[in-house]
Design a protein around this motif. Structure first.
Motif, PDB file in Angstrom:
ATOM      1  N   TYR A   1      90.412-105.982  63.842  1.00  0.00           N
ATOM      2  CA  TYR A   1      90.141-107.606  63.991  1.00  0.00           C
ATOM      3  C   TYR A   1      90.115-107.875  65.635  1.00  0.00           C
ATOM      4  N   PRO A   2      89.476-108.859  65.965  1.00  0.00           N
ATOM      5  CA  PRO A   2      89.220-109.052  67.374  1.00  0.00           C
ATOM      6  C   PRO A   2      90.778-109.578  68.031  1.00  0.00           C
ATOM      7  N   VAL A   3      90.878-109.220  69.259  1.00  0.00           N
ATOM      8  CA  VAL A   3      91.853-109.779  70.048  1.00  0.00           C
ATOM      9  C   VAL A   3      91.500-110.839  71.063  1.00  0.00           C
ATOM     10  N   ARG A   4      91.953-111.903  70.997  1.00  0.00           N
ATOM     11  CA  ARG A   4      91.490-113.299  71.759  1.00  0.00           C
ATOM     12  C   ARG A   4      92.194-113.177  73.021  1.00  0.00           C
ATOM     13  N   PHE A   5      91.652-113.298  74.272  1.00  0.00           N
ATOM     14  CA  PHE A   5      92.432-113.530  75.219  1.00  0.00           C
ATOM     15  C   PHE A   5      92.306-114.991  76.005  1.00  0.00           C
TER      16      PHE A   5
ATOM     17  N   LEU B   1      82.789 -99.472  73.041  1.00  0.00           N
ATOM     18  CA  LEU B   1      82.652-100.003  71.833  1.00  0.00           C
ATOM     19  C   LEU B   1      83.666-101.276  71.250  1.00  0.00           C
ATOM     20  N   TRP B   2      84.842-101.262  71.691  1.00  0.00           N
ATOM     21  CA  TRP B   2      85.794-102.188  71.481  1.00  0.00           C
ATOM     22  C   TRP B   2      85.642-103.205  72.313  1.00  0.00           C
ATOM     23  N   LEU B   3      85.253-103.016  73.558  1.00  0.00           N
ATOM     24  CA  LEU B   3      84.771-104.412  74.286  1.00  0.00           C
ATOM     25  C   LEU B   3      83.666-105.143  73.847  1.00  0.00           C
ATOM     26  N   TYR B   4      82.601-104.406  73.123  1.00  0.00           N
ATOM     27  CA  TYR B   4      81.314-105.074  72.471  1.00  0.00           C
ATOM     28  C   TYR B   4      81.987-105.807  71.236  1.00  0.00           C
TER      29      TYR B   4
END
Length: 313
Positions: free
Chosen positions: A121-125, A59-62
């Motif tokens: 909040y999303p983490v940007r890579f 779910l976190w990846l999505y």
């Protein structure tokens, strides 16, 4: 809110159909088969934290990769409630498998994860090129496949690790077989007619195919084999690894030759479903099938050599 949810679910279902149509019916069936096998594996899990951790990871990846948040926030009021309902629906396979396995403690954790996730909040890579120095340089198609399947490879490796922690060798075997089957998709590409002309002889291509197959199989399967042998290092486990290794080599050899025998990718996909993939799976259970599998490879090799003999005359 109900009408908005129905419209959103209708949109999502159309997107899923469009994605499956884009990747083709054969790969879609293969992915559905993987999902069914993983669902069965989850129904056998007795630990209370394996299901929540796997659901949290998926779910976190999505949630972290979705790019429609800003658009939906402008069109829909209460977007977090919408995401919560969607994430609960995505968690139904985990909830159902938990009920089947009588793993009731993990169910509220899964539901809580679906409720909390929309607030994360999303983490940007930063995307970087993944160097793969250990893979044989001749297997460029294999490298391409591996780079595309790195997330799936990581998930299978993680599930194998879970199998070791919970003394479930069958889960380790399933992950190893799945990775073996996925490797054959590296050659699901019909080549240009002049591709073989870069080799000095047909035997040179054969040597490259077998040599790269041996090294690629060993490098990518080694972590799975180590995890399984840590759990159980008896004669049965060692024989299983040896048979799987040889079967995977024949499988890659077959697909590497078959791509030159068909004009379209659809025909190659039908052949893959009818012969190489079933023979690969059956030969793991019944090693005697490796003999006709080898005979099929020899016949296919002679056929391709005859078809392209004009290139070296």
């Amino acid at each position: 809110m109900t009408e908005t949810l129905l419209l959103y679910m209708n949109l999502r279902s159309k997107q899923i159909v469009r994605v499956l149509a884009g990747i083709g019916p054969f790969r879609s069936l293969f992915l559905i088969g993987i999902v069914i096998i993983l669902f069965y594996a989850f129904t056998e899990v007795t630990s209370v934290w394996v299901l929540p951790v796997c659901y949290l990871l998926v779910l976190w990846l999505y949630h972290n990769s979705r790019k429609d948040k800003e658009f939906l926030s402008l069109q829909v009021h209460g977007i977090k409630r919408l995401f919560t309902v969607e994430y609960l629906l995505l968690g139904l396979p985990f909830i159902i498998s938990g009920i089947i396995a009588a793993n009731y403690i993990s169910l509220p954790v899964i539901m809580l994860t679906a409720v909390v996730m929309p607030w994360i909040y999303p983490v940007r890579f930063h995307s970087v090129v993944l160097p793969i120095p250990l893979l044989y340089s001749g297997g460029l198609l294999y490298r391409r496949m591996f780079r595309k399947q790195v997330p799936l490879y990581a998930v299978l490796l993680f599930l194998s690790f879970m199998g070791v922690l919970h003394d479930n060798i069958n889960l380790c075997k399933v992950c190893l077989i799945l990775w073996g089957a996925i490797q054959g998709t590296a050659y699901m590409v019909t080549p240009p007619k002049h591709e073989l002309s870069v080799y000095n002889s047909f035997g040179m291509y054969q040597l490259m195919l077998v040599k790269s197959g041996l090294r690629n199989i060993f490098i990518t399967m080694f972590p799975f084999i180590v995890l399984m042998l840590v759990l159980r290092h008896d004669t049965e486990a060692i024989l299983f690894c040896l048979v799987l290794f040889y079967s995977t080599l024949l499988y890659l050899w077959n697909m590497g030759m078959a791509r030159f025998s068909f004009e379209t990718q659809t025909a190659l996909g039908i052949y893959w479903l009818l012969f190489p993939l079933p023979l690969f799976l059956v030969s793991i259970i019944t090693p005697v099938v490796l003999i006709p599998y080898l005979a099929l490879n020899i016949g296919l090799t002679l056929s391709v050599k005859k078809k392209f003999k004009h290139l070296w005359n």
